[in-house]
Write a protein that holds these residues in place. Structure first.
Motif, mmCIF file in Angstrom:
data_model
loop_
_atom_site.group_PDB
_atom_site.id
_atom_site.type_symbol
_atom_site.label_atom_id
_atom_site.label_comp_id
_atom_site.label_asym_id
_atom_site.label_seq_id
_atom_site.Cartn_x
_atom_site.Cartn_y
_atom_site.Cartn_z
ATOM 1 N N SER A 275 85.610 38.952 -19.345
ATOM 2 C CA SER A 275 83.956 39.443 -19.937
ATOM 3 C C SER A 275 84.131 40.504 -19.688
ATOM 4 C CB SER A 275 84.336 38.447 -17.974
ATOM 5 O OG SER A 275 83.883 37.136 -18.356
ATOM 6 N N TYR A 276 82.490 40.415 -20.546
ATOM 7 C CA TYR A 276 82.127 41.929 -21.080
ATOM 8 C C TYR A 276 81.141 42.391 -21.134
ATOM 9 C CZ TYR A 276 86.651 41.765 -23.860
ATOM 10 O OH TYR A 276 88.669 41.469 -24.291
ATOM 11 N N GLU A 281 81.970 46.252 -22.759
ATOM 12 C CA GLU A 281 82.793 46.987 -21.550
ATOM 13 C C GLU A 281 83.582 46.180 -20.959
ATOM 14 O OE1 GLU A 281 82.470 51.133 -20.281
ATOM 15 O OE2 GLU A 281 81.151 51.800 -21.013
ATOM 16 N N THR A 282 84.721 46.193 -20.088
ATOM 17 C CA THR A 282 85.355 45.064 -19.852
ATOM 18 C C THR A 282 85.164 45.094 -18.413
ATOM 19 O OG1 THR A 282 88.205 45.439 -21.307
ATOM 20 C CG2 THR A 282 87.625 44.474 -18.816
ATOM 21 N N ILE A 283 84.372 43.638 -17.847
ATOM 22 C CA ILE A 283 84.228 43.858 -16.363
ATOM 23 C C ILE A 283 85.517 43.655 -15.510
ATOM 24 C CG2 ILE A 283 83.572 42.584 -14.601
ATOM 25 C CD1 ILE A 283 80.949 41.658 -17.044
ATOM 26 N N PRO A 284 86.132 44.494 -14.743
ATOM 27 C CA PRO A 284 87.211 44.591 -14.361
ATOM 28 C C PRO A 284 86.983 42.815 -13.743
ATOM 29 C CG PRO A 284 86.459 46.683 -13.749
ATOM 30 C CD PRO A 284 84.998 45.999 -14.216
ATOM 31 N N GLN A 285 88.247 43.130 -13.363
ATOM 32 C CA GLN A 285 88.373 41.141 -12.359
ATOM 33 C C GLN A 285 88.111 41.811 -11.139
ATOM 34 O OE1 GLN A 285 92.361 38.715 -12.840
ATOM 35 N NE2 GLN A 285 91.548 38.420 -14.043
ATOM 36 N N TYR A 286 87.236 40.547 -10.292
ATOM 37 C CA TYR A 286 87.183 40.713 -8.808
ATOM 38 C C TYR A 286 87.620 39.523 -8.180
ATOM 39 C CZ TYR A 286 82.733 38.156 -10.627
ATOM 40 O OH TYR A 286 82.372 36.933 -11.596
#
Length: 696
Positions: A275-276, A281-286
């Motif tokens: 996801s961005y 900008e990349t949304i870090p995996q959470y």
């Protein structure tokens, strides 16, 4: 992670909590009959509420051939406007037990450019998870392990819910979001970006922030994540199995949903679409805390969801004869159980009204949408047509609304719904006066103002718009765009609630209150703000004691009051500031920090006991309203000298938005805000209440 990305992430979690208010609906089905004069919610048979302005015309029977469905989807997702709303999309369409489409569009991530695969690429389906939690609950009802009318307290190991009413909260009310619980929103700490942080447990997440019952159970609808979380815990208690394991064993495995889980496994994480954020900008995996959310942690694929849709539409039976749900349970999950008005339904056991109600085109539709950081989804079913659609994508946008409207217009054209009741005579302006007043949204306390503006006409104002509505039924009105507004009345005919553009919550009518503090008379310059907050339940002060309106407010106390306004629950995480551990407001301060609403003063200090400056308070309000696009920044107000440079935009916007009382004055074209002065209690009341008022 750079600073901008960090701030974007922090405000994004809170935006998800507020998202329901942006999902403005359009007309659902058609006007059928008047709502009974009762405190209870109205039971609805959707088929009985549908009418058509062109009923003689045959309805197109929906999708039938895989080739044609593929062509429709290919054309829809080829549009540039659609591509701009999501970079990775997965969709499945089923009909009569067959999968007509299971397709991916776009790429898994912008680096590898790997195409989306509907059978492999995983997405967070967010609140679509609630359908599976409801299904699990109905399985236990079938087995006699729980009953819909059970008092939920019998599953809480002796815990007693704060409930001043004679009616208990029941499992059925958890399913229909009619518990009467106060609104609580999760802290952004519920999203775990740091892999070194150990997520909490489902049990702790419930009992650390168990809400009070503040409305009579069963009398009002408010979309409620906590209700489904609690339902998941009860499933765990009654079955003797961890919630995630129960769903895996009793739903996913029998259905062959091998790419679905309520936990983000290592294998699914590798297959998940990236996801961005709005800045690309990349949304870090959470991860999540707790790791399993009955209300929203499910990960799945479009192909897996097709398996579920076909079984659900086949009365809960798989093609090889396995029974996942009884026909009775499927019917209960497919039938609208409550509504503010027969033409405006709310919830089934697990599903809600369509995301774009005006586009049902006379069809019986149940749906469930979902939003979580970086992902949005929508599942909708047409039980009478044995048809279902699921879509998920890697962005938070209204793409699903566009798809729903296009799909229904393409496959079910020709039936325009209407709310007009034949023979109904609109009431006079004087008769409409009973609707006038301010109504507070039950989930997010924004206020809606209702004014009788003419015979059969109401003017409705809120934080997003100002509209004129015409009366089409005793308790039903329609605005210029065709959106309905329905009122609810009690047995005595007193108007108590309304439902309008927020499809997922009622708004309760505020009753006038008399002066209650000995030092705040009715003619006090801040009386309206103070009494309004007291009516909203946002002032803990004892009305028999002095309010002390000019007493300074500490930074900690301000954050506590601010969080209470927006339903932000206290964080149980370790404190980020060295000087808040012993503060009464430690959890509130930590939650506001995690949500990106406040910063310290340097050296890991917050100074919770220092009086908060007016510019500091304005900055916190600005971050919430502007950061979540509730209001647009407006720095056009010319300020007198004295505001710190970092606070100018926030203070100027607060002035432009009129977030203040009579303490703000103008002289020689300059606004004197008193930025460096300590905020006092009466000014706090003015600031908080003004944030909720409709735009003028």
């Amino acid at each position: 992670m750079n600073k901008n990305k960090k701030n974007s992430r922090r405000t994004y979690g809170l935006m998800a909590a507020l998202l329901a208010l942006s999902l403005a609906g359009e007309p659902i089905n058609a006007y059928a009959q008047l709502q009974p004069a009762s405190d209870s919610l109205t039971s609805v048979n959707t088929s009985a509420t549908i009418s058509s302005s062109n009923s003689a015309k045959a309805i197109v029977s929906g999708p039938r051939e895989a080739k044609e469905v593929a062509a429709f989807l290919d054309a829809f997702f080829a549009q540039d406007a659609v591509k701009q709303k999501a970079g990775a999309v997965s969709i499945s369409v089923v009909r009569d037990g067959k999968v007509l489409a299971s397709k991916g569009y776009g790429v898994v991530d912008q680096t590898s450019k790997t195409p989306v695969d509907a059978s492999r690429t995983a997405f967070r389906v967010a609140s679509v998870s609630k359908v599976f939690t409801a299904a699990a609950a109905m399985q236990l009802v079938e087995q006699g392990k729980i009953s819909l009318q059970d008092n939920v307290e019998q599953y809480l190991d002796g815990y007693k819910i704060t409930n001043p009413f004679d009616k208990p909260v029941t499992i059925e009310q958890l399913l229909t979001h009619t518990t009467g619980f106060e609104s609580v929103q999760p802290s952004d700490a519920s999203y775990v970006f740091d892999p070194s942080i150990k997520p909490g447990t489902l049990k702790d997440s419930i009992f650390d922030a168990f809400p009070k019952v503040i409305r009579e159970p069963g009398t009002s609808y408010m979309y409620d994540n906590f209700a489904t979380k609690l339902l998941g815990y009860i499933i765990q208690q009654a079955s003797g199995e961890p919630f995630g394991s129960y769903v895996q064993k009793h739903i996913f495995e029998p259905l062959g949903m091998t790419s679905s889980s309520f936990t983000l496994t290592e294998e699914l994480a590798k297959r998940m679409a990236t996801s961005y954020d709005p800045a690309n900008e990349t949304i870090p995996q959470y991860d999540l805390s707790p790791r399993v959310w009955p209300e929203g942690s499910m990960v799945s694929t479009a192909s897996d969801m097709a398996l579920f849709m076909n079984v659900f539409l086949n009365n809960g039976r798989t093609a090889d004869g396995k029974i996942i749900l009884s026909p009775e349970s499927v019917k209960a999950m497919s039938t609208y159980e409550v509504a503010i008005h027969p033409a405006f339904p709310d919830m089934t056991y697990g599903f809600e009204s369509p995301v774009v109600p005006a586009k049902t085109n006379g069809e019986n539709v149940i749906s469930k949408g979902g939003d979580i950081i970086g992902f949005s989804s929508l599942l909708w079913l047409l039980p009478d047509r044995q048809t279902g659609v699921f879509v998920s994508y890697n962005a938070n946008s209204d793409l699903r609304n566009d798809l729903f409207a296009a799909f229904m217009d393409h496959y079910y054209p020709g039936h325009q719904v209407t709310y007009e009741q034949k023979g109904f005579k609109p009431q006079s302006k004087e008769q409409l006066a009973k609707f006038e007043g301010l109504y507070s949204d039950l989930r997010i306390k924004f206020l809606t103002r209702i004014e009788a503006s003419g015979d059969g006409l109401l003017t409705v104002s809120d934080v997003t718009s100002r509209n004129q509505l015409k009366q089409v039924g005793e308790l039903l009105f329609v605005d210029e765009q065709g959106n309905p507004l329905a009122f609810k009345q009690d047995a005595s005919g007193r108007i108590t609630d309304l439902k309008y553009l927020n499809l997922f919550s009622y708004a309760v009518k505020l009753q006038e209150t008399e002066a209650s503090f000995p030092d705040v008379t009715a003619d006090h310059p801040y009386a309206s703000y103070i009494f309004a907050l007291k009516t909203l339940g946002l002032l803990p002060d004892d009305p028999a004691k002095p309010f002390q309106p000019e007493q300074a407010v500490t930074r900690g106390a301000f954050v506590h009051a601010f969080n209470a306004l927006w339903g932000i629950q206290a964080s149980v995480n370790p404190p980020s500031f060295k000087d808040i551990d012993g503060s009464l407001y430690r959890g509130d301060i930590q939650a506001a920090f995690e949500s990106g609403l406040l910063m310290g003063i340097g050296e890991e200090l917050f100074e919770p006991d220092r009086p908060i400056l007016r510019e500091e308070a304005a900055a916190i309000a600005f971050r919430l309203l502007a950061g979540n696009e509730i209001k647009l920044p407006n720095a056009t107000a010319a300020l007198a000298p004295g505001t710190s440079e970092w606070a100018v935009e926030a203070v100027s916007s607060a002035v432009s938005w009129k977030l203040h009382g009579p303490e703000v004055t103008e002289s020689n074209g300059k606004i004197e805000y008193g930025s460096q002065r300590a905020l006092n209690k009466q000014e706090l009341a003015a600031l908080l209440y003004s944030m909720l008022l409709p735009n003028e």
